[in-house]
Design a protein around this motif. Structure first.
Motif: not given
Ligand SMILES: [Zn+2]
Length: 396
Positions: A68-76, A92-103
Motif C-alpha cells: 500500500i505504501d509503495a502504491v502511494r509513493k509511486y503515485s505521488n 508496479l511500473g511494468s508494461l501491464d501496470n505502469p505507474v501514473f500520478p494519482g494512481m
C-alpha cells in the motif's frame, strides 16, 4: 420489485494507464451513456450512488502495508520507480501496470465503489438487494503484487469487509471474466466461508496461466476454490449449457447468503486480448440466469462488479444488458441514435455497433466445421461435468 443500486462517478476515469494501454476508461463512459440513452438510469427502481473512497484500513484487509505504501509513493512520484529493483516495485511500473500520478487515489476509488455497492446490498433497510459497480472487478491484484492491470483488489476487499461485519454469513464469488480470477481465489484460498468459482479461458492459452481444476483451496478452505477452464472458441450455446448444468447445483450445495459476481466482458468473440466465442446475446442470457439463481439460491442478494473487456463497442452493450437484467427491463435491440453519435465522435477504431444483442453464428459455424476444435470444446465440458460430480459437489 426490489431496488437496484448503481455506483458511479466520473472519478472512475482517473484509473488510466495511458492511451496505449488496453484498459481504456472511456469504456466506462460509453457504458454509462448507453445506459442513459436507453433510459435505464431514470428507472424508478434504480438508485444511483456516488462511491466513497476506500480507506487505508480497508485496503489493509487484503494488501500488505508495504505494498500500500509503495502504491502511494509511486503515485505521488511516478518517476521514482525508474531503475528500482523488482523487490521494491511489487509489479508496479511494468508494461501491464505502469505507474501514473494519482494512481493511489484512483485505485482506492474503484475499491470504495465496490464497498459502497456491497453496503447497499447488505443494508437490510433500504430495499436494495442488487448493486453494480462497473469500475470494479480488479480481480488479479494480489496481497503484495500489482498484476494484470489491477492495483488493489476491490472484490477481495469488499468481501473481506462483509466477512468482518457479518462473520456468520457465507459468500459465493462467481467470476465470468475470460481470465482466471486468481487474486480473489488467492485471498480466500483457505477460507471455507467464501467459495470462489472462476469460469475462464484455459490457463495454458491465456494470462495469468492459472485456474486449473486442481486448484481446490487449502487447509479449512479445501474444496471451496473451483475452476472451470474452458477451451478457446467456446461459444454461447455450449457455455450456457454448462452454466445451467452446474451453477445452480453448486449454489444449492453451498447455500450462500450473498452472491458476488465479476462480470468481465472479455469472453466476447472479437475481444483483442482473448479467444473465446460469446456474443452479447450470450451475455444477456447469462445475466438473466444469474438473476434467477440469486432469487432462488442467495437470498436475493447480488453484488456485481465489472472487470475486463477490451472492445469499446462490446463492453457498453454487455453491461447495459446486465443492468437491464437486474432491473428486469427488456430493451429494444436497435441502439439509440444519440449514443451512436456519441460513439462516433470519440473516433474509436472499431466498427460502430447498431445492435444491442448480437450473435456469433459465423464463428460458431466455423468451429463446428472444424472437428478438432469442436471436439476439444466438448471434451473439456465433459471433464468439467465429471469434476463437478465427483470432486466439487461431494466436498462442499
Ligand atoms: Zn479479463
Amino acid at each position: 420489485m426490489d431496488k437496484v443500486g448503481f455506483v458511479y462517478s466520473e472519478d472512475f476515469f482517473k484509473y488510466n494507464f495511458g492511451e496505449h494501454h488496453p484498459l481504456q476508461p472511456i469504456r466506462l463512459e460509453l457504458t454509462y451513456k448507453l445506459m442513459e440513452s436507453y433510459g435505464l438510469l431514470k428507472n424508478s427502481n434504480l438508485v444511483i450512488r456516488k462511491p466513497v473512497m476506500a480507506t487505508p484500513e480497508d485496503l489493509s484487509l487484503v494488501h500488505a502495508l508495504e505494498y500500500i505504501d509503495a502504491v502511494r509513493k509511486y503515485s505521488n512520484n511516478p518517476q521514482d520507480i525508474v531503475g528500482k529493483h523488482q523487490r521494491e516495485t511489487f509489479g508496479l511500473g511494468s508494461l501491464d501496470n505502469p505507474v501514473f500520478p494519482g494512481m493511489f487515489e484512483a485505485s482506492s476509488m474503484a475499491v470504495g465503489a465496490s464497498i459502497t455497492a456491497s453496503e447497499l446490498v447488505m443494508d437490510e433497510s433500504n430495499g436494495i438487494n442488487t448493486a453494480f459497480n462497473i469500475a470494479g472487478g480488479l480481480h488479479h491484484a494480489m496481497r503484495r503484487l500489482a498484476h494484470g492491470f489491477c492495483i488493489f483488489n476491490d472484490v477481495s476487499i469488499a468481501i473481506q469487509k462483509i466477512r468482518v461485519k457479518y462473520p456468520n454469513l457465507k459468500v459465493m464469488y462467481l467470476d465470468v471474466d475470460c481470465h482466471h480470477g486468481d487474486g480473489v481465489q488467492d485471498t480466500f484460498y483457505n477460507d471455507p466461508d467464501v467459495l470462489t468459482l472462476s469460469i475462464h479461458q484455459d490457463g495454458h492459452t491465456l494470462f495469468p496461466g492459472t485456474g486449473f481444476m486442481e486448484e481446490r483451496g487449502k487447509d479449512a478452505g479445501k474444496g471451496y476454490s473451483i475452476n472451470f477452464p474452458v477451451y478457446p472458441g467456446t461459444y454461447d450455446s455450449v457455455y450456457l449449457d454448462m452454466f445451467k448444468k452446474h451453477i445452480p447445483r453448486i449454489m444449492v450445495a453451498f447455500k450462500p447468503d450473498v452472491l458476488v459476481t465479476q462480470l468481465g466482458a472479455d469472453t466476447y468473440f472479437g475481444d483483442p486480448l482473448t479467444q473465446m466465442g460469446l456474443s452479447t446475446s450470450g451475455h444477456y442470457r447469462m445475466y438473466h440466469l444469474i438473476r434467477n439463481y440469486v432469487k432462488q439460491y442467495s437470498k436475493g442478494r447480488w453484488i456485481a462488479v465489472g472487470g475486463g473487456g477490451y472492445l469499446m463497442s462490446a463492453v457498453p452493450r454487455s453491461w447495459t444488458l446486465a443492468l437491464a437484467s437486474m432491473l428486469d427491463v427488456d430493451l429494444p435491440n436497435a441502439i439509440p441514435d444519440d449514443w451512436i453519435q456519441f460513439y462516433e465522435q470519440k473516433h474509436i477504431d472499431e466498427p460502430t455497433p447498431y445492435e444491442l444483442r448480437d450473435n456469433n453464428y459465423r464463428a460458431e459455424e466455423q468451429i463446428l466445421k472444424n472437428p478438432m476444435y469442436s471436439l476439444r470444446i466438448e471434451e473439456r465440458l465433459d471433464a468439467i461435468e465429471k469434476y463437478v460430480d465427483e470432486e466439487v459437489l461431494p466436498n462442499i
